[in-house]
Design an enzyme around this catalytic site. Sequence first.
Site, short mmCIF file in Angstrom:
data_model
loop_
_atom_site.label_atom_id
_atom_site.label_comp_id
_atom_site.label_asym_id
_atom_site.label_seq_id
_atom_site.Cartn_x
_atom_site.Cartn_y
_atom_site.Cartn_z
N PHE A 144 0.86 -1.19 0.00
CA PHE A 144 0.00 0.00 0.00
C PHE A 144 0.89 1.23 0.00
O PHE A 144 1.67 1.45 0.91
CB PHE A 144 -0.94 0.04 1.21
CG PHE A 144 -1.88 1.22 1.13
CD1 PHE A 144 -3.06 1.15 0.39
CD2 PHE A 144 -1.56 2.44 1.71
CE1 PHE A 144 -3.91 2.24 0.26
CE2 PHE A 144 -2.41 3.54 1.59
CZ PHE A 144 -3.58 3.43 0.87
N ASP A 229 9.19 3.14 2.02
CA ASP A 229 7.98 3.89 2.36
C ASP A 229 7.74 3.71 3.86
O ASP A 229 7.21 2.69 4.30
CB ASP A 229 6.79 3.37 1.54
CG ASP A 229 5.50 4.13 1.85
OD1 ASP A 229 5.47 4.86 2.87
OD2 ASP A 229 4.52 3.97 1.09
N LYS A 258 2.32 11.10 7.36
CA LYS A 258 1.50 10.80 8.54
C LYS A 258 1.98 11.51 9.81
O LYS A 258 1.68 12.68 9.98
CB LYS A 258 1.35 9.28 8.69
CG LYS A 258 0.47 8.74 7.54
CD LYS A 258 -0.09 7.35 7.76
CE LYS A 258 -1.15 7.06 6.69
NZ LYS A 258 -0.94 5.85 5.94
C1 PLP Z 1 -1.07 5.98 4.44
C2 PLP Z 1 0.01 5.47 3.58
C3 PLP Z 1 0.31 6.08 2.34
C4 PLP Z 1 -0.52 7.18 1.75
O1 PLP Z 1 -0.57 8.33 2.54
P1 PLP Z 1 -1.72 9.42 2.28
O2 PLP Z 1 -1.38 10.54 3.21
O3 PLP Z 1 -3.03 8.77 2.58
O4 PLP Z 1 -1.61 9.80 0.84
C5 PLP Z 1 1.39 5.60 1.63
N1 PLP Z 1 2.14 4.59 2.10
C6 PLP Z 1 1.89 3.99 3.27
C7 PLP Z 1 2.78 2.87 3.74
C8 PLP Z 1 0.80 4.39 4.04
O5 PLP Z 1 0.52 3.76 5.18
#
Ligand code: PLP
Length: 401
Positions: A144, A229, A258
């Site tokens: 994700f 990520d 985040k």
């Molecule tokens: C939440 C998340 C995203 C996307 O972040 P948004 O602020 O919703 O665009 C990307 N990668 C990971 C691992 C995430 O948990």
Amino acid sequence: MITTQRASAYIETEERLGAHNYRPLDVVISHGEGVWLYDVEGRRYLDCISAYSAVNQGHRHPRIVAALLEQAQRVTLTSRAMRNDRFAPFLEKLTSVCRQEMALPVNTGVEAVETAIKLARRWGYRVKGIPAGQARIVVARNNFHGRTTTVIGFSSEPKYRADFGPFTPNFDHVAYGEIEALRAAVGPQTCAVMLEPVQGEGGVVVPPEGYLRAVRQLCSERNVLFLADEIQTGFGRTGDLFACDHEGVTPDILIVGKALGGGLYPVSAALASREIMSLFGPGDHGSTFGGNPLACAVGEAALDVVVEERLAERARGAGERLSEGLRRAGGSRVREVRGRGLLIGVELGTPARPLADALLARGVLAKDTHGTVLRIAPPLVIEDTEIEFLSTVFGEALAAL
Ligand SMILES: *Cc1c(COP(=O)(O)O)cnc(C)c1O
């Protein structure tokens, strides 16, 4: 206008006027503090969702709120057409905490992912010498990385992709956690491998010990960038400042978001070495809101709280106690309690949504992910009494199913 204190009035209006792209828990929150959220009818809930790790510091952390309010009285948005006096101090703190040479701040997580993808491809062409238009990126199944059309294009979740195509080509998939599969997938046109060091939305999947180190080594040997990520895993969530730290690994491009916004404001960034980041020149990439003074002030305070309140260390201890508490309370009714730090997945083997609803009725907010997994990820400031409360309620909710 809604004039009642009843949740149903809000829910009815939301369902009528808002797109149905989520299936939220039926609770309407009106305020929060620390690990607690309160609904419009006055009930209190322990937040085990933490806005998917965006609220690591707890709701309305006083220091972050103060930074936001103070900056709001000065200047909030300039665009990068000019410089602002919060940008440089934020960059200093961000690069220092993240141990990278340069940063490019944007807003949401997926924008930082997109930034990293652009940067990796450009590196592929200009440094590695991949023929024009042929750069490939290896990603994991069950990944994700956000919701733009490029990013969902390499999702393996059919629901995220259905009828949203055509998609961006040249992403290759491998099984997460299997180094031999990755070795086989990396070819001469591969510019990058992009992974979550623990898969969050995929159901809290922790890779086998040594995997991240092996990925790092493979990328270095094959002249491929390693993109981590850490949007969900970063800033203490997994018991280290970054999940890659668990294996002493430094990615070529670090993607954060985040919790960088301290639960108040969207702040994200891609970070890299000077050599890599210098591949961007004026006008090549940008964002109207990226690096705005309000975001910088909030981001700086959010980082201060993570470091000074030792949130990573606290998440490590609390994570151990909570995992143990959940295992004890769950007994044979749960298949597995897994995770790292305070990113915990409870594997039920049956749909997890009923358990989420049973927890809701008992004052705990947690959400199912990937069908059969309940994700438990409270703010990192959770105290022992709250861990006990959570474990007890977890047992009661399971028993009531
Ligand atoms: C939440 C998340 C995203 C996307 O972040 P948004 O602020 O919703 O665009 C990307 N990668 C990971 C691992 C995430 O948990």
